[in-house]
Design a protein around this motif. Structure first.
Motif, PDB file in Angstrom:
ATOM      1  N   TRP A  34       7.604   6.233   0.681  1.00 55.08           N
ATOM      2  CA  TRP A  34       7.381   4.727   1.123  1.00 55.08           C
ATOM      3  C   TRP A  34       8.525   4.317   1.910  1.00 55.08           C
ATOM      4  CZ3 TRP A  34       5.768   1.505  -4.007  1.00 55.08           C
ATOM      5  CH2 TRP A  34       4.253   2.051  -4.057  1.00 55.08           C
ATOM      6  N   PHE A  35       8.447   3.370   2.954  1.00 58.45           N
ATOM      7  CA  PHE A  35       9.635   2.747   3.696  1.00 58.45           C
ATOM      8  C   PHE A  35       9.573   1.386   3.776  1.00 58.45           C
ATOM      9  CE2 PHE A  35       6.396   4.210   6.642  1.00 58.45           C
ATOM     10  CZ  PHE A  35       6.355   3.241   7.609  1.00 58.45           C
ATOM     11  N   GLY A  55      -8.805  12.426   9.095  1.00 61.01           N
ATOM     12  CA  GLY A  55      -7.771  13.090   9.554  1.00 61.01           C
ATOM     13  C   GLY A  55      -7.001  12.242  10.428  1.00 61.01           C
ATOM     14  N   VAL A  56      -7.439  11.039  10.772  1.00 63.50           N
ATOM     15  CA  VAL A  56      -6.660  10.039  11.502  1.00 63.50           C
ATOM     16  C   VAL A  56      -5.350   9.254  10.781  1.00 63.50           C
ATOM     17  CG1 VAL A  56      -7.081   8.015  12.862  1.00 63.50           C
ATOM     18  CG2 VAL A  56      -8.949   9.482  12.702  1.00 63.50           C
ATOM     19  N   PRO A  57      -4.498   9.471  11.466  1.00 60.25           N
ATOM     20  CA  PRO A  57      -3.115   8.854  10.949  1.00 60.25           C
ATOM     21  C   PRO A  57      -3.323   7.351  10.656  1.00 60.25           C
ATOM     22  CG  PRO A  57      -2.756  10.448  12.750  1.00 60.25           C
ATOM     23  CD  PRO A  57      -4.107  10.131  12.961  1.00 60.25           C
ATOM     24  N   VAL A  58      -3.028   6.901   9.485  1.00 59.86           N
ATOM     25  CA  VAL A  58      -2.959   5.517   9.192  1.00 59.86           C
ATOM     26  C   VAL A  58      -1.655   5.051   8.601  1.00 59.86           C
ATOM     27  CG1 VAL A  58      -5.561   5.180   9.197  1.00 59.86           C
ATOM     28  CG2 VAL A  58      -4.075   5.863   7.063  1.00 59.86           C
ATOM     29  N   THR A  59      -1.294   3.868   8.741  1.00 58.03           N
ATOM     30  CA  THR A  59      -0.266   3.227   7.870  1.00 58.03           C
ATOM     31  C   THR A  59      -0.687   2.348   6.934  1.00 58.03           C
ATOM     32  OG1 THR A  59       1.327   3.190   9.751  1.00 58.03           O
ATOM     33  CG2 THR A  59       1.847   1.752   8.154  1.00 58.03           C
ATOM     34  N   VAL A  60      -0.263   2.417   5.734  1.00 53.83           N
ATOM     35  CA  VAL A  60      -0.765   1.550   4.487  1.00 53.83           C
ATOM     36  C   VAL A  60       0.220   0.666   4.149  1.00 53.83           C
ATOM     37  CG1 VAL A  60      -1.527   1.783   2.026  1.00 53.83           C
ATOM     38  CG2 VAL A  60      -2.372   3.335   3.672  1.00 53.83           C
ATOM     39  N   GLU A  61       0.079  -0.640   4.138  1.00 54.03           N
ATOM     40  CA  GLU A  61       0.757  -1.605   3.556  1.00 54.03           C
ATOM     41  C   GLU A  61       0.919  -1.778   2.066  1.00 54.03           C
ATOM     42  OE1 GLU A  61       2.360  -4.758   6.150  1.00 54.03           O
ATOM     43  OE2 GLU A  61       0.776  -6.117   4.886  1.00 54.03           O
ATOM     44  N   VAL A  62       2.088  -1.498   1.330  1.00 56.31           N
ATOM     45  CA  VAL A  62       2.124  -1.525  -0.037  1.00 56.31           C
ATOM     46  C   VAL A  62       2.192  -2.944  -0.288  1.00 56.31           C
ATOM     47  CG1 VAL A  62       3.166  -0.852  -2.320  1.00 56.31           C
ATOM     48  CG2 VAL A  62       2.831   0.933  -0.396  1.00 56.31           C
ATOM     49  N   SER A  63       3.126  -3.675   0.125  1.00 65.07           N
ATOM     50  CA  SER A  63       3.608  -5.015  -0.109  1.00 65.07           C
ATOM     51  C   SER A  63       3.776  -5.484   1.126  1.00 65.07           C
ATOM     52  CB  SER A  63       4.752  -5.242  -1.017  1.00 65.07           C
ATOM     53  OG  SER A  63       5.866  -4.851  -0.524  1.00 65.07           O
ATOM     54  N   LEU A  70      13.765  -6.556  -2.735  1.00 66.73           N
ATOM     55  CA  LEU A  70      12.584  -5.993  -3.580  1.00 66.73           C
ATOM     56  C   LEU A  70      12.068  -4.934  -2.743  1.00 66.73           C
ATOM     57  CD1 LEU A  70      10.734  -6.247  -5.765  1.00 66.73           C
ATOM     58  CD2 LEU A  70       9.198  -7.982  -4.660  1.00 66.73           C
ATOM     59  N   ALA A  71      12.067  -4.978  -1.474  1.00 70.90           N
ATOM     60  CA  ALA A  71      11.367  -3.957  -0.826  1.00 70.90           C
ATOM     61  C   ALA A  71      12.223  -2.424  -0.900  1.00 70.90           C
ATOM     62  CB  ALA A  71      11.132  -4.120   0.756  1.00 70.90           C
ATOM     63  N   GLU A  72      13.344  -2.599  -1.017  1.00 72.71           N
ATOM     64  CA  GLU A  72      14.271  -1.622  -1.261  1.00 72.71           C
ATOM     65  C   GLU A  72      13.989  -1.085  -2.562  1.00 72.71           C
ATOM     66  OE1 GLU A  72      19.092  -0.569  -1.411  1.00 72.71           O
ATOM     67  OE2 GLU A  72      18.344  -2.252  -0.259  1.00 72.71           O
ATOM     68  N   LEU A  73      14.012  -1.906  -3.570  1.00 72.00           N
ATOM     69  CA  LEU A  73      13.725  -1.362  -5.013  1.00 72.00           C
ATOM     70  C   LEU A  73      12.333  -0.666  -5.345  1.00 72.00           C
ATOM     71  CD1 LEU A  73      14.601  -1.401  -8.051  1.00 72.00           C
ATOM     72  CD2 LEU A  73      13.297  -3.683  -8.340  1.00 72.00           C
ATOM     73  N   LEU A  74      11.389  -1.378  -4.562  1.00 73.75           N
ATOM     74  CA  LEU A  74       9.988  -0.588  -4.597  1.00 73.75           C
ATOM     75  C   LEU A  74       9.947   0.640  -4.001  1.00 73.75           C
ATOM     76  CD1 LEU A  74       7.620  -3.585  -3.666  1.00 73.75           C
ATOM     77  CD2 LEU A  74       7.835  -2.485  -5.730  1.00 73.75           C
ATOM     78  N   ALA A  76      12.713   2.706  -3.384  1.00 78.76           N
ATOM     79  CA  ALA A  76      13.599   3.756  -4.397  1.00 78.76           C
ATOM     80  C   ALA A  76      13.071   3.848  -5.750  1.00 78.76           C
ATOM     81  CB  ALA A  76      14.950   2.842  -4.815  1.00 78.76           C
ATOM     82  N   LEU A  77      12.277   3.148  -6.362  1.00 79.65           N
ATOM     83  CA  LEU A  77      11.397   3.514  -7.534  1.00 79.65           C
ATOM     84  C   LEU A  77      10.532   4.528  -7.309  1.00 79.65           C
ATOM     85  CD1 LEU A  77      11.324   0.286  -9.331  1.00 79.65           C
ATOM     86  CD2 LEU A  77      12.545   2.183  -9.993  1.00 79.65           C
ATOM     87  N   HIS A  78       9.556   4.284  -5.902  1.00 81.05           N
ATOM     88  CA  HIS A  78       8.454   5.190  -5.934  1.00 81.05           C
ATOM     89  C   HIS A  78       9.077   6.395  -5.335  1.00 81.05           C
ATOM     90  CE1 HIS A  78       4.507   6.509  -4.630  1.00 81.05           C
ATOM     91  NE2 HIS A  78       5.020   7.139  -3.552  1.00 81.05           N
ATOM     92  N   ASN A  79       9.875   6.525  -4.567  1.00 76.58           N
ATOM     93  CA  ASN A  79      10.397   7.750  -3.849  1.00 76.58           C
ATOM     94  C   ASN A  79      11.225   8.311  -4.725  1.00 76.58           C
ATOM     95  OD1 ASN A  79       9.240   6.728  -1.541  1.00 76.58           O
ATOM     96  ND2 ASN A  79      11.115   6.221  -0.690  1.00 76.58           N
ATOM     97  N   ASN A  80      11.589   8.011  -5.885  1.00 79.27           N
ATOM     98  CA  ASN A  80      12.448   8.819  -6.807  1.00 79.27           C
ATOM     99  C   ASN A  80      11.581   9.112  -8.048  1.00 79.27           C
ATOM    100  OD1 ASN A  80      15.159   9.335  -5.727  1.00 79.27           O
ATOM    101  ND2 ASN A  80      14.858   7.149  -5.287  1.00 79.27           N
ATOM    102  N   LEU A  81      10.215   9.022  -8.147  1.00 76.54           N
ATOM    103  CA  LEU A  81       9.418   8.989  -9.351  1.00 76.54           C
ATOM    104  C   LEU A  81       9.774  10.270 -10.107  1.00 76.54           C
ATOM    105  CD1 LEU A  81       6.089   7.412  -8.623  1.00 76.54           C
ATOM    106  CD2 LEU A  81       7.721   6.879 -10.298  1.00 76.54           C
ATOM    107  N   PRO A  82       9.812  11.562  -9.262  1.00 75.87           N
ATOM    108  CA  PRO A  82       9.930  12.737 -10.168  1.00 75.87           C
ATOM    109  C   PRO A  82      11.383  12.937 -11.034  1.00 75.87           C
ATOM    110  CG  PRO A  82       9.456  13.137  -7.848  1.00 75.87           C
ATOM    111  CD  PRO A  82       9.524  11.772  -7.910  1.00 75.87           C
TER     112      PRO A  82
END
Length: 93
Positions: A34-35, A55-63, A70-74, A76-82
């Motif tokens: 996420w970015f 197979g067509v590239p798409v951009t999904v909006e999470v919020s 809040l965007a940075e927190l979301l 950071a949390l998602h990208n560091n789930l492992p």
């Protein structure tokens, strides 16, 4: 019983394991990075790139239109789930 109630009842290992399981399920469904993208008016959107079923590239909006923090927190949390999952599984009360 929710996770917080389990924790309050001194059942930290079970609560941590349940939370790790839930996060693992989320991570498996959305492995993409996420970015955050800033808007001109100071708000931010959280998105990720993937491909649709054909197979067509798409951009999904999470919020959309959230504070930059809040965007940075979301992200950071998602990208560091492992790492979060590993810490929960190894946590001691």
């Amino acid at each position: 019983m929710c996770i917080l109630e389990q924790t309050k009842a001194a059942k930290w290992p079970a609560a941590a394991e349940r939370l790790a399981d839930l996060l693992e399920s989320l991570a498996a469904d959305q492995p993409e990075t996420w970015f955050a993208e800033s808007e001109k008016d100071g708000w931010a959107n959280v998105r990720y790139h993937t491909k649709d079923i054909s197979g067509v590239p798409v951009t999904v909006e999470v919020s959309s239109y959230v504070t930059p923090e809040l965007a940075e927190l979301l992200c950071a949390l998602h990208n560091n789930l492992p790492t979060i999952i590993k810490a929960l599984r190894e946590a001691q009360p």
